[in-house]
Design a protein around this motif. Structure first.
Motif, PDB file in Angstrom:
ATOM      1  N   ASP A   1       3.501   6.293  -5.991  1.00 36.80           N
ATOM      2  CA  ASP A   1       2.879   6.909  -7.165  1.00 36.80           C
ATOM      3  C   ASP A   1       1.375   7.094  -6.973  1.00 36.80           C
ATOM      4  O   ASP A   1       0.694   7.630  -7.858  1.00 36.80           O
ATOM      5  N   LEU A   2       0.851   6.612  -5.831  1.00 34.70           N
ATOM      6  CA  LEU A   2      -0.570   6.745  -5.468  1.00 34.70           C
ATOM      7  C   LEU A   2      -1.491   5.986  -6.413  1.00 34.70           C
ATOM      8  O   LEU A   2      -2.699   6.253  -6.463  1.00 34.70           O
ATOM      9  N   ASP A   3      -0.944   5.034  -7.113  1.00 33.23           N
ATOM     10  CA  ASP A   3      -1.745   4.246  -8.057  1.00 33.23           C
ATOM     11  C   ASP A   3      -2.028   2.882  -7.432  1.00 33.23           C
ATOM     12  O   ASP A   3      -1.128   2.043  -7.316  1.00 33.23           O
TER      13      ASP A   3
ATOM     14  N   ASP B   1      -2.761   9.389   3.294  1.00 29.41           N
ATOM     15  CA  ASP B   1      -3.277   8.037   3.496  1.00 29.41           C
ATOM     16  C   ASP B   1      -2.184   7.056   3.897  1.00 29.41           C
ATOM     17  O   ASP B   1      -2.487   5.919   4.264  1.00 29.41           O
ATOM     18  N   PHE B   2      -0.927   7.463   3.845  1.00 29.16           N
ATOM     19  CA  PHE B   2       0.186   6.614   4.262  1.00 29.16           C
ATOM     20  C   PHE B   2       0.464   6.830   5.748  1.00 29.16           C
ATOM     21  O   PHE B   2       0.417   7.963   6.242  1.00 29.16           O
ATOM     22  N   HIS B   3       0.760   5.752   6.441  1.00 27.92           N
ATOM     23  CA  HIS B   3       1.046   5.838   7.871  1.00 27.92           C
ATOM     24  C   HIS B   3       2.252   6.744   8.111  1.00 27.92           C
ATOM     25  O   HIS B   3       3.331   6.536   7.546  1.00 27.92           O
ATOM     26  N   GLY B   4       2.053   7.763   8.934  1.00 25.08           N
ATOM     27  CA  GLY B   4       3.132   8.697   9.230  1.00 25.08           C
ATOM     28  C   GLY B   4       3.603   9.482   8.028  1.00 25.08           C
ATOM     29  O   GLY B   4       4.726   9.989   8.037  1.00 25.08           O
ATOM     30  N   LEU B   5       2.779   9.562   6.990  1.00 23.04           N
ATOM     31  CA  LEU B   5       3.120  10.263   5.742  1.00 23.04           C
ATOM     32  C   LEU B   5       4.348   9.674   5.052  1.00 23.04           C
ATOM     33  O   LEU B   5       4.978  10.331   4.220  1.00 23.04           O
ATOM     34  N   ASP B   6       4.669   8.432   5.394  1.00 24.76           N
ATOM     35  CA  ASP B   6       5.850   7.772   4.827  1.00 24.76           C
ATOM     36  C   ASP B   6       5.454   7.033   3.549  1.00 24.76           C
ATOM     37  O   ASP B   6       5.028   5.867   3.584  1.00 24.76           O
ATOM     38  N   VAL B   7       5.593   7.697   2.405  1.00 25.92           N
ATOM     39  CA  VAL B   7       5.169   7.107   1.128  1.00 25.92           C
ATOM     40  C   VAL B   7       6.139   6.036   0.640  1.00 25.92           C
ATOM     41  O   VAL B   7       5.846   5.344  -0.352  1.00 25.92           O
ATOM     42  N   GLU B   8       7.287   5.897   1.305  1.00 24.23           N
ATOM     43  CA  GLU B   8       8.235   4.858   0.909  1.00 24.23           C
ATOM     44  C   GLU B   8       7.789   3.483   1.398  1.00 24.23           C
ATOM     45  O   GLU B   8       8.280   2.461   0.911  1.00 24.23           O
ATOM     46  N   LYS B   9       6.885   3.451   2.374  1.00 19.08           N
ATOM     47  CA  LYS B   9       6.339   2.184   2.855  1.00 19.08           C
ATOM     48  C   LYS B   9       4.940   2.025   2.271  1.00 19.08           C
ATOM     49  O   LYS B   9       4.030   2.771   2.637  1.00 19.08           O
TER      50      LYS B   9
ATOM     51  N   ASN C   1       0.302   0.045   7.070  1.00 17.37           N
ATOM     52  CA  ASN C   1       0.716   1.406   6.673  1.00 17.37           C
ATOM     53  C   ASN C   1      -0.412   2.224   6.047  1.00 17.37           C
ATOM     54  O   ASN C   1      -0.179   3.001   5.117  1.00 17.37           O
ATOM     55  N   PHE C   2      -1.611   2.045   6.577  1.00 16.50           N
ATOM     56  CA  PHE C   2      -2.758   2.803   6.069  1.00 16.50           C
ATOM     57  C   PHE C   2      -3.235   3.779   7.135  1.00 16.50           C
ATOM     58  O   PHE C   2      -3.711   3.382   8.188  1.00 16.50           O
TER      59      PHE C   2
END
Length: 569
Positions: A124-126, A60-68, A11-12
């Motif tokens: 949270d991007l941390d 930076d998340f695959h498909g802009l999916d921040v839940e994964k 997921n990057f």
């Protein structure tokens, strides 16, 4: 020093899933645009880089999916004593089977002892770095490398900006060349009073070994530094710190004033010198700022030709010059397949090294047309030149590369590696000689496309039997221009049993004349069009202008080939 044994990315950016076992030495990533080559380098840098702050965004998340969550795990082998310390890392030491790629959570005799480093990024991007161990996970314990160990395994990334590596900053390659360090306290006080030269004299004694290594490396790589290098205070520094001590030439000009290509070349050489303390190097777009001969120097400095690689390199390139210089075991094709990314080593099967040497540009194209010989290559090139001049998109713009198999027996030796590496590939051949039937069947069954001239015909037969009379006379004129009237006349007279000659063929285009001219055109000795340049001229000046007036079956075959070519990319 530690080397990477396995990379797992989830997921990057454009990579949803990748599991890859890189080579011990140079790993050159190639593939179509947006295939994830640079993202792999960024993932390595994110996971292993010695930094306290990392700027990440939702992009930076695959498909802009921040839940994964982003998860990058890198397994390191060839550990030094500090990384194998029982007191420090005992619960996290694992074993790696280089044959199967299997990783066990306990060290085993006969297998390599490894550590697996992971970075996870949530919504949270941390980023959270940790060492991987199922044993410690059960105890809900997490820890990471000490900062000293983290700094030592951190890969050195060579990019367009080199200020960091040309000064004695934290993590720079200069600090990895030797253990010596400059005592800057007294010199910095003087620097505030314009004491650059005074500090330079002191630093020469304190950093002599490093300066000598850099000067020697620059000389070996043909980079002019106007004599021995000096360590002087950088006049452009806003504040005094470790980065204030930077490399300068003998004339006092900071080395960061070098061109991009020279800087990248120098840093790659320095990384080689520092391999004992920093064995992983990352270079995106290797050719950036470098002429072809300097690309070869850079690859040489990275140990591309050495049996025992001095360091582990991860590079990307779009340069045929670089591809030609590497072996199949050093070239990795990155592709997306069924939701996951795959990194496949080109390898040495099918004697592919000959194809790499002769047609490196083909490995950089999405689609490859493997032609039986130079005549087919030239014909396609000539048709393309004509059509491009009349407003159509060129084959190069469509992402097509042409490969000359140099004979029917080598067709699938050339074509099969591209098919197995998931390129879009087709074969174009004559039908007067047949290839191995099993090879051709397997090629088509594996997704390859076959084009061939009509039953029993070579390309010369198709041209002389299919084109209208004016075009046939133009073909004859081309042959006369290429080889001379006397030779052409002798061939026609001999092959017709003294019933035809050049003058008779010029006077009348009959079925018999067409057959004799086709036979003469494809003789083993002195063939008429069997070079790329001659066939290209024929395709551009004769075949293309008369194509719509040709035999319908020949026109239909050319149209099918062109439809496949235009669907490339």
């Amino acid at each position: 020093m530690a080397r990477i044994r396995q990379i797992t990315i989830e997921n990057f950016r454009c990579i949803q899933q990748l599991n890859w076992y890189p080579g011990q030495g140079l790993n050159c990533l190639i593939g179509p645009g947006d295939s994830g080559k640079s993202s792999i380098l960024d993932a390595i840098d994110l996971c292993l880089g010695a930094r306290r702050n990392t700027a990440l965004t939702d992009a930076d998340f695959h498909g802009l999916d921040v839940e994964k969550a982003i998860s990058i795990s890198i397994t390191l082998g060839e550990l030094d004593d500090a990384l194998k310390s029982i007191e420090t890392y005992a619960p996290y030491l694992r074993s790696f089977n280089p044959v199967t790629g299997a990783i066990a959570d306990e060290p085993h005799a006969g297998y390599e002892t490894v550590l697996t480093v992971n970075v996870t990024v949530g919504s949270d991007l941390d980023p959270i770095w940790s060492l991987v161990s199922s044993r410690e996970d059960l105890r809900e314990l997490k820890r990471y490398l000490t900062w000293a160990d983290r700094a030592r395994i951190s890969p050195n990334r060579i990019g367009a900006l080199a200020d960091h590596n040309l000064a004695w900053r934290r993590g720079s390659v200069l600090n990895k060349l030797s253990e010596e360090r400059a005592d800057t306290s007294a010199a910095l006080a003087k620097a505030a009073r314009d004491a650059r030269l005074a500090f330079g004299d002191a630093a020469d004694a304190q950093l002599g070994t490093t300066l000598a290594i850099v000067t020697q490396t620059a000389s070996e790589l043909g980079i002019n530094t106007d004599g021995p290098l000096k360590a002087m205070l950088d006049a452009h520094s806003v504040s005094f710190s470790g980065g204030t001590i930077a490399l300068h030439g003998q004339n006092g000009v900071p080395l960061r004033a070098l061109g991009i290509g020279s800087t990248r070349l120098l840093l790659s050489g320095l990384q080689r010198k520092a391999a004992a303390n920093a064995s992983v190097i990352l270079i995106d777009e290797l050719e950036h700022g470098l002429e072809p001969h300097r690309i070869l120097r850079l690859l040489g400095s990275l140990g591309a030709k050495e049996q025992q690689p001095p360091l582990q390199g991860f590079i990307t390139t779009h340069s045929p010059v670089a591809i030609r210089e590497l072996s199949g075991d050093q070239i990795i094709v990155v592709r997306k397949a069924e939701g996951s990314h795959v990194a496949t080593v080109v390898g040495t099967r099918h004697d592919i090294q000959g194809t790499i040497r002769s047609f490196p540009e083909a490995f950089l194209a999405p689609s490859v047309l493997v032609c039986e010989g130079a005549t087919e290559v030239g014909l396609i090139r000539g048709l393309d030149i004509y059509l491009t001049a009349h407003g159509e998109v060129s084959l190069h713009a469509s992402g097509v590369s042409l490969v000359d198999a140099n004979g029917v027996s080598r067709l699938y030796t050339r074509a099969d590696p591209f098919r197995e590496l998931r390129y879009r590939v087709a074969v174009l051949r004559d039908d007067d000689e047949q290839p191995d039937a099993t090879s051709e069947t397997n090629f088509q069954a594996g997704g390859g496309t076959l084009f061939k001239w009509r039953t029993g015909r070579a390309l010369e037969d198709e041209l002389f039997q299919s084109l209208p009379d004016p075009a046939v006379l133009s073909l004859l004129a081309k042959a006369e221009n290429f080889l001379g009237a006397e030779l052409i006349d002798g061939q026609l007279t001999s092959l017709s049993g003294n019933t035809l000659n050049l003058a008779a063929c010029k006077a009348s285009v009959t079925p018999q004349n067409r057959s004799v001219m086709a036979l003469a055109a494809k003789t083993k000795q002195n063939p008429w069009f069997k070079t790329v340049s001659r066939a290209e001229e024929v395709g551009r000046d004769v075949v293309a202008p008369y194509l719509t007036q040709s035999d319908p079956d020949f026109l239909a075959n050319i149209s099918l080939i062109w439809k496949w070519l235009r669907s490339a990319g």
